[in-house]
Write a protein that holds these residues in place. Sequence first.
Motif, mmCIF file in Angstrom:
data_model
loop_
_atom_site.group_PDB
_atom_site.id
_atom_site.type_symbol
_atom_site.label_atom_id
_atom_site.label_comp_id
_atom_site.label_asym_id
_atom_site.label_seq_id
_atom_site.Cartn_x
_atom_site.Cartn_y
_atom_site.Cartn_z
ATOM 1 N N TYR A 121 173.166 45.449 79.481
ATOM 2 C CA TYR A 121 173.326 46.897 79.346
ATOM 3 C C TYR A 121 171.960 47.534 79.053
ATOM 4 N N GLY A 122 171.852 48.840 79.341
ATOM 5 C CA GLY A 122 170.611 49.544 79.022
ATOM 6 C C GLY A 122 170.458 49.777 77.530
ATOM 7 N N ALA A 123 171.599 49.935 76.829
ATOM 8 C CA ALA A 123 171.590 50.210 75.389
ATOM 9 C C ALA A 123 172.920 49.758 74.795
ATOM 10 N N PRO A 124 172.970 49.526 73.463
ATOM 11 C CA PRO A 124 174.170 48.947 72.839
ATOM 12 C C PRO A 124 175.463 49.741 73.008
ATOM 13 N N GLN A 125 175.388 51.066 73.195
ATOM 14 C CA GLN A 125 176.624 51.855 73.297
ATOM 15 C C GLN A 125 176.945 52.266 74.732
ATOM 16 N N ASP A 126 176.223 51.744 75.709
ATOM 17 C CA ASP A 126 176.480 52.130 77.097
ATOM 18 C C ASP A 126 177.883 51.699 77.524
ATOM 19 N N VAL A 127 178.469 52.481 78.441
ATOM 20 C CA VAL A 127 179.845 52.211 78.854
ATOM 21 C C VAL A 127 179.925 51.460 80.182
ATOM 22 N N CYS A 130 181.376 59.790 82.213
ATOM 23 C CA CYS A 130 181.287 59.646 83.681
ATOM 24 C C CYS A 130 180.266 58.595 84.102
ATOM 25 N N LYS A 131 179.512 58.062 83.134
ATOM 26 C CA LYS A 131 178.569 56.967 83.363
ATOM 27 C C LYS A 131 177.320 57.353 84.172
ATOM 28 N N CYS A 159 184.821 66.532 74.697
ATOM 29 C CA CYS A 159 184.840 65.921 76.029
ATOM 30 C C CYS A 159 186.241 66.082 76.634
ATOM 31 N N LYS A 160 186.324 65.810 77.919
ATOM 32 C CA LYS A 160 187.587 65.982 78.656
ATOM 33 C C LYS A 160 188.730 65.153 78.047
ATOM 34 N N ASP A 161 188.430 63.880 77.705
ATOM 35 C CA ASP A 161 189.480 62.998 77.163
ATOM 36 C C ASP A 161 190.061 63.555 75.868
ATOM 37 N N CYS A 176 180.353 65.089 71.797
ATOM 38 C CA CYS A 176 181.726 65.571 71.657
ATOM 39 C C CYS A 176 181.994 65.688 70.166
ATOM 40 N N ARG A 177 182.430 66.875 69.729
ATOM 41 C CA ARG A 177 182.635 67.099 68.290
ATOM 42 C C ARG A 177 183.907 66.419 67.776
ATOM 43 N N ALA A 178 184.720 65.886 68.691
ATOM 44 C CA ALA A 178 185.954 65.213 68.252
ATOM 45 C C ALA A 178 185.763 63.701 68.109
ATOM 46 N N CYS A 179 185.156 63.060 69.134
ATOM 47 C CA CYS A 179 185.024 61.590 69.067
ATOM 48 C C CYS A 179 183.602 61.123 68.755
ATOM 49 N N GLY A 180 182.612 62.031 68.864
ATOM 50 C CA GLY A 180 181.235 61.663 68.530
ATOM 51 C C GLY A 180 180.469 60.993 69.649
ATOM 52 N N HIS A 181 181.107 60.843 70.831
ATOM 53 C CA HIS A 181 180.430 60.195 71.949
ATOM 54 C C HIS A 181 179.361 61.104 72.558
ATOM 55 N N VAL A 182 178.351 60.475 73.165
ATOM 56 C CA VAL A 182 177.279 61.219 73.829
ATOM 57 C C VAL A 182 177.682 61.412 75.283
ATOM 58 N N VAL A 183 177.732 62.676 75.718
ATOM 59 C CA VAL A 183 178.184 62.964 77.081
ATOM 60 C C VAL A 183 177.253 63.959 77.761
ATOM 61 N N CYS A 184 177.354 64.041 79.094
ATOM 62 C CA CYS A 184 176.532 64.992 79.842
ATOM 63 C C CYS A 184 177.179 66.382 79.788
ATOM 64 N N TRP A 185 176.482 67.386 80.314
ATOM 65 C CA TRP A 185 176.992 68.764 80.200
ATOM 66 C C TRP A 185 178.327 68.935 80.925
#
Length: 211
Positions: free
Chosen positions: A134-140, A25-26, A68-70, A39-48
């Motif tokens: 970007y703030g960091a290398p993996q930011d969306v 959600c950025k 995550c939702k996706d 997310c245990r499926a894709c490994g992305h860092v997400v909010c609650w």
Amino acid sequence: LQNAELGKRAPRWIRDNEVTMCMKCKEPFNALTRRRHHCRACGHVVCWKCSDYKAHLEYDGNKLNKVCKDCYHVIIGCTDSEEKKRKGILEIESAEVSGNSVICSFLQYMEKSKPWQKAWCVIPKQEALVLYMYGAPQDVKALATIPLLGYTVDDTPRSADLPHSFKLTQSKSVHSFAADNEELKQKWLKVIHLAVKGETSECQNELQMNL
């Protein structure tokens, strides 16, 4: 991971310190309201909010895991009815542009009289006249973009504290950058000197081979 592999193979976890915002959600993370979840499926860092889904994952013995939702929609085979909004210019993922860039690295950045801050800076190959920050290398989502065409480059250091700095100016816009070392500064200047004159293609490709 490809959609077909979600839940079947353990993902590579993006490290917490590689992002400053939820990769779905950025929304920016902060100490109080937005803790980081994976997310245990894709490994992305997400909010609650974006990790409030559960699905059975094959690689973990079909146990229920936070996803995550996706990934939830992919794994349970349900299509998300919301039509994905067309990505705005700032919403191109950093990893996407960094992987296909003329140059990318951390630089210190300062605008006007604001304090210096560290930014992940990228000049993508497909937009070799634009600098993404970007703030960091993996930011969306990018924090800002600078269309480089027409800027004047001043490569004299601003202070003894930042010996590897340079400045971009155009009328009232002034952007200051500082690299960690002289070699990195010169690499950036080579690319920027071309971009401010509107030169790309062969020049940039040749430069990419030399970097």
